[in-house]
Each structure stands twice: as structure tokens, then as C-alpha cells.
Design an enzyme around this catalytic site. Sequence first.
Site, PDB file in Angstrom:
ATOM      1  N   THR A  36      24.353  -4.145 -19.605  1.00  0.00           N
ATOM      2  CA  THR A  36      25.415  -3.185 -19.916  1.00  0.00           C
ATOM      3  C   THR A  36      25.512  -2.183 -18.767  1.00  0.00           C
ATOM      4  OG1 THR A  36      25.007  -3.472 -22.265  1.00  0.00           O
ATOM      5  CG2 THR A  36      26.131  -1.441 -21.605  1.00  0.00           C
ATOM      6  N   ASN A  61      30.492  -0.852 -28.744  1.00  0.00           N
ATOM      7  CA  ASN A  61      29.343  -0.112 -29.281  1.00  0.00           C
ATOM      8  C   ASN A  61      29.753   1.295 -29.724  1.00  0.00           C
ATOM      9  OD1 ASN A  61      27.575  -2.172 -29.120  1.00  0.00           O
ATOM     10  ND2 ASN A  61      26.313  -1.338 -27.473  1.00  0.00           N
ATOM     11  N   LEU A  90      29.441   0.544 -42.333  1.00  0.00           N
ATOM     12  CA  LEU A  90      29.785   1.729 -43.127  1.00  0.00           C
ATOM     13  C   LEU A  90      28.627   2.086 -44.060  1.00  0.00           C
ATOM     14  CD1 LEU A  90      33.557   1.235 -44.102  1.00  0.00           C
ATOM     15  CD2 LEU A  90      32.601   2.811 -42.426  1.00  0.00           C
ATOM     16  N   ALA A 132      25.976   4.436 -44.957  1.00  0.00           N
ATOM     17  CA  ALA A 132      25.564   5.805 -44.634  1.00  0.00           C
ATOM     18  C   ALA A 132      24.047   5.894 -44.661  1.00  0.00           C
ATOM     19  CB  ALA A 132      26.160   6.763 -45.652  1.00  0.00           C
ATOM     20  N   CYS A 192      20.530   0.705 -27.884  1.00  0.00           N
ATOM     21  CA  CYS A 192      21.910   0.501 -27.418  1.00  0.00           C
ATOM     22  C   CYS A 192      22.864   1.636 -27.763  1.00  0.00           C
ATOM     23  CB  CYS A 192      22.436  -0.812 -27.977  1.00  0.00           C
ATOM     24  SG  CYS A 192      21.364  -2.179 -27.548  1.00  0.00           S
ATOM     25  N   LYS A 245      22.055   5.155 -26.254  1.00  0.00           N
ATOM     26  CA  LYS A 245      22.131   5.114 -24.787  1.00  0.00           C
ATOM     27  C   LYS A 245      23.580   4.881 -24.310  1.00  0.00           C
ATOM     28  CE  LYS A 245      20.763   1.087 -22.724  1.00  0.00           C
ATOM     29  NZ  LYS A 245      21.628   0.481 -21.752  1.00  0.00           N
ATOM     30  N   ARG A 252      12.619   2.242 -30.223  1.00  0.00           N
ATOM     31  CA  ARG A 252      13.371   3.096 -29.308  1.00  0.00           C
ATOM     32  C   ARG A 252      14.429   3.881 -30.096  1.00  0.00           C
ATOM     33  NH1 ARG A 252      14.735  -1.223 -24.717  1.00  0.00           N
ATOM     34  NH2 ARG A 252      14.539  -2.603 -26.515  1.00  0.00           N
TER      35      ARG A 252
END
Length: 446
Positions: free
Chosen positions: A128, A222, A265, A267, A275, A278, A342
Amino acid sequence: MKKPKVSVLGIGYVGLCTAVGFASKGYDVVASTHDAEKAAKINKGVPPFHEPNLKKLLEETIQNGNLTCLINQTEKAVLETDLTFNAVGTPSKPDGSIDLQFIETSTRDIGQALNQKSKYHVVVIKSTVVPGTTQDLVKPILEKESKKKCGSGFGLCMNPEFLRQGSAFEDTMHTDRVVIGEYDRQSGDALETLYKDFYGENMPPTIRTTLSTAELIKYASNSMLATKISFINTMANLCEKISGADVKIVATAMGLDKRIGPLFLNAGIGYGGSCFPKDVKALIAHSKNLGYRLELLEAVESVNKAQPLKAVEFCKELLGNLKGKRVAILGLAFKADTDDMREARAIPIVNQLLEEGANVTAYDPVAVPIAKTIFKNKIRYAASATACLKNADCCILVTEWDELKKLKPEDFTRSMKQPVLIDGRRIYDPEEFSRKMKFTAIGLGH
Ligand code: UGA
């Protein structure tokens, strides 16, 4: 058709799944990484991270010789193959912008290999990277090092990846779309032909476009998913102020509208992982450099930053002062089916609980070894969910593991000191649980 030989640089989720995917379909694949420990594991058929369904095919492809992993031998990998996927990491710098150092060094190595090669070779950026990187950074380095012209001496494509951790291998084998950004038609044709052979009858819709459009498609996708999550979390926070409102029902009903769709969706305590956090930050920083402020994504990010701490607020509302209280954390990984921590939501939650003086015990089916490198001995680690709950004053459900979804109110009430549960991922039925214990959840009005 003779199958082209494929090399893959970088063996994170994207690189390894690409390498194993092609090798499992009979391609000769050479991977290369700087990480000797990871390479040794791969060459023994052992995945270096927890990823369902990868182990068996990795083992098979290593055994039948279709896949080998080299250590720091980019040149050899390029010289021995026809097409190179570059999937090295693109981490964040402290200011949120993208760190392209691994792209630069690996591109230099590829360029030097191309200099020794007479046959046309296709270089494909799979990492990416922010829009403009392939054209303005990768291409000049390749041309300088190879002393060849891009488009004639070698080909250049940008081919973003859309796999999710936890289902990374399935996503590689069955994707919704193939996006090919191409500098030259010949390399775009070569990559599309490769994918047509790879996917066969299941070839997904394919978008062929410019390098920078392909780069932006990845960030836009993303960012859109992160926006959906922060949007529903905003509605969740509003629901908590409205008596009788439940965000889960709101999301189910919204999702039935085909224009909105039901996915992403759920919650909860926000998005983590390697990903979304970042990529959203990198796009904000990149756009700022271009003179355009991405206010919408700034809001997405700030909602996400505040969201995990709500779990601690709930804890304080229910227990009062947390000093000396025992809090059980169920789930540590950033999502189910991975050991990756992460940007895991568990990190700000645990740190805040420790700050408030709580004693924390945590359980995760696979992420404990990684968690130990983060929290060290500041918290205790339990070997099972039941052991984690023993004598706890409160429990926060952090990760939506299937095994945790199966827990019943009795599993909590049986051994907790105070039966108090905060559902940070909306996996439990509020009616059933609130009948038997003190129960609260993200997005539930009182
Ligand atoms: C994400 C994208 O989904 C992939 O398409 C993309 O290829 C990948 O990033 C990447 O750029 O490499 P991943 O980070 O593996 O994949 O995980 P997701 O399943 O997207 O979940 C990310 C986070 O969002 C998790 O913390 C998850 O718990 C959270 N989430 C997800 C929610 O809070 N609510 C949802 O409804 C969905």
C-alpha cells in the site's frame, strides 16, 4: 501456456499469501525477505503468524518445491523469474505519513537485477503506497539502477491487495475485484493474463487504470470501511443517550438498504490492526501535503481514538474507583482469528485501566505471546476465559472470538466476584445477559 515464474518480495500477510496462492496453483514462486528467522520458518512450512488455512498449503508448496524463500536475495529472485510482486512493508512515520524506506531499498535491488537481465520483466507494486509513489519514486529508481526505460526495458504495474487478516488466504484465492494500475499496456496485459490463469472461471471484475488511480483505490476503500465503522460508532454513542435505543438494531435495519449494505456496521470499541489506522493517517498526511485537508477522515480518526476508552468509562460508572479492582479482559488481538496486536483496541484499554490502578487479567486464544511483549508483567495472563473471569470485579469483552461468543451468563456469574460485563463488540444478547447480571454494551440506551 507456460506459466510465468513469479517472485515475491516481503513475506507479511500480503506477500506470503500471494506467494503461497500462486505456488498452490502450480507456479514456481521465489520469495525473498530480509528476515532470516521468518524465512527459516517458511522453508520448514511453518507460517510466521497465525492465519487460518495457510499452514496446510504452505507445507505442501514447500514440500513440492513450488515455493522457496530466500534471505535478502532480491537480485536472485528477480533474475530467476518473469514477474516480481513487491509486497514489502510501508509503516507509518511518527507524524502519520507513510515510511517508504523499504520500497526504496527493494526497488533499488530490483533495478540492479534488471540491469543484468535482457528479458522483459514486469515489476508489480503490491504494497500500500500513497498515490504518486509508483510513478514518481519507484519508476525513476528502477530506470536509474537498470539503465533501462520503463515501458520498453521493463514493465511497471500497481496492483493493490484487499485481503483481510483472519481470512487472508481465502481472500487471496477469491477476491471481489482485481485492480491493475499500469504504466505500459504490455505489463498490464501480462498481469491480467496471469490473473486470468490464476482465477480461471472465477476471474473477478478487473479494473485497468493508471498507477496513481490504483494506489488511491486502495486508500479510498480502506478509508470508506473505516468511515462506516466510525459512523456506526457515532450512532452507538448517540444511542447510549436515548432511552431504549439499540445501535445493533439500527445497523441491521440500515444494512437492509441496498445502498448502504450490512457489512462493517458492527459498533464497538473501534477499529485496529495494521491497515485502517495506518492508511487513514497516511491519506490525511498525504492530502495535507497536497494542500487539501481531509476533514471527514480526521473525524473518523478522532472518533476511533476515543472509542476504546469508553469501555473504561463504563467500567468506572459501574464500579466507581478502579483502584485495586480486578478487571478481566476477554480478547487481546485486534480482531478474531489473528494473533496480531498492532493498534489493537486492547492496548489503550489495558493502559488506561492500569493508569486507574486496576489489576488486569487477560485471555486470548492465540495473542498472549505477542501481548506479553507489549504489557510484559504489568498484567496477568489466563489460560482460559473461565480462569480469566475468576474473582473479577468486572469483565470487558474486547475481541469477537467465536469461542467467546459461546459464553453464557452463567459462565460469568459462576466465578466473578461481581457479575459485571461490558460488551465492547456487541456479541452478547442484552436481554439474556441483563436478566442475569449487570450488563452494559456499546450503543445500548438505558
Ligand atoms: C482491512 C480491510 O478490510 C481489507 O480489505 C484490506 O485489504 C486490509 O485492511 C489491508 O489494507 O491490508 P484487516 O485490517 O485485516 O483488513 O481487518 P478488518 O476485518 O477490516 O477489521 C479491521 C478492524 O475493524 C478490526 O479491529 C475490526 O474489529 C474492526 N471492525 C470491523 C469493526 O469495529 N466493525 C466492523 O463492522 C468491522
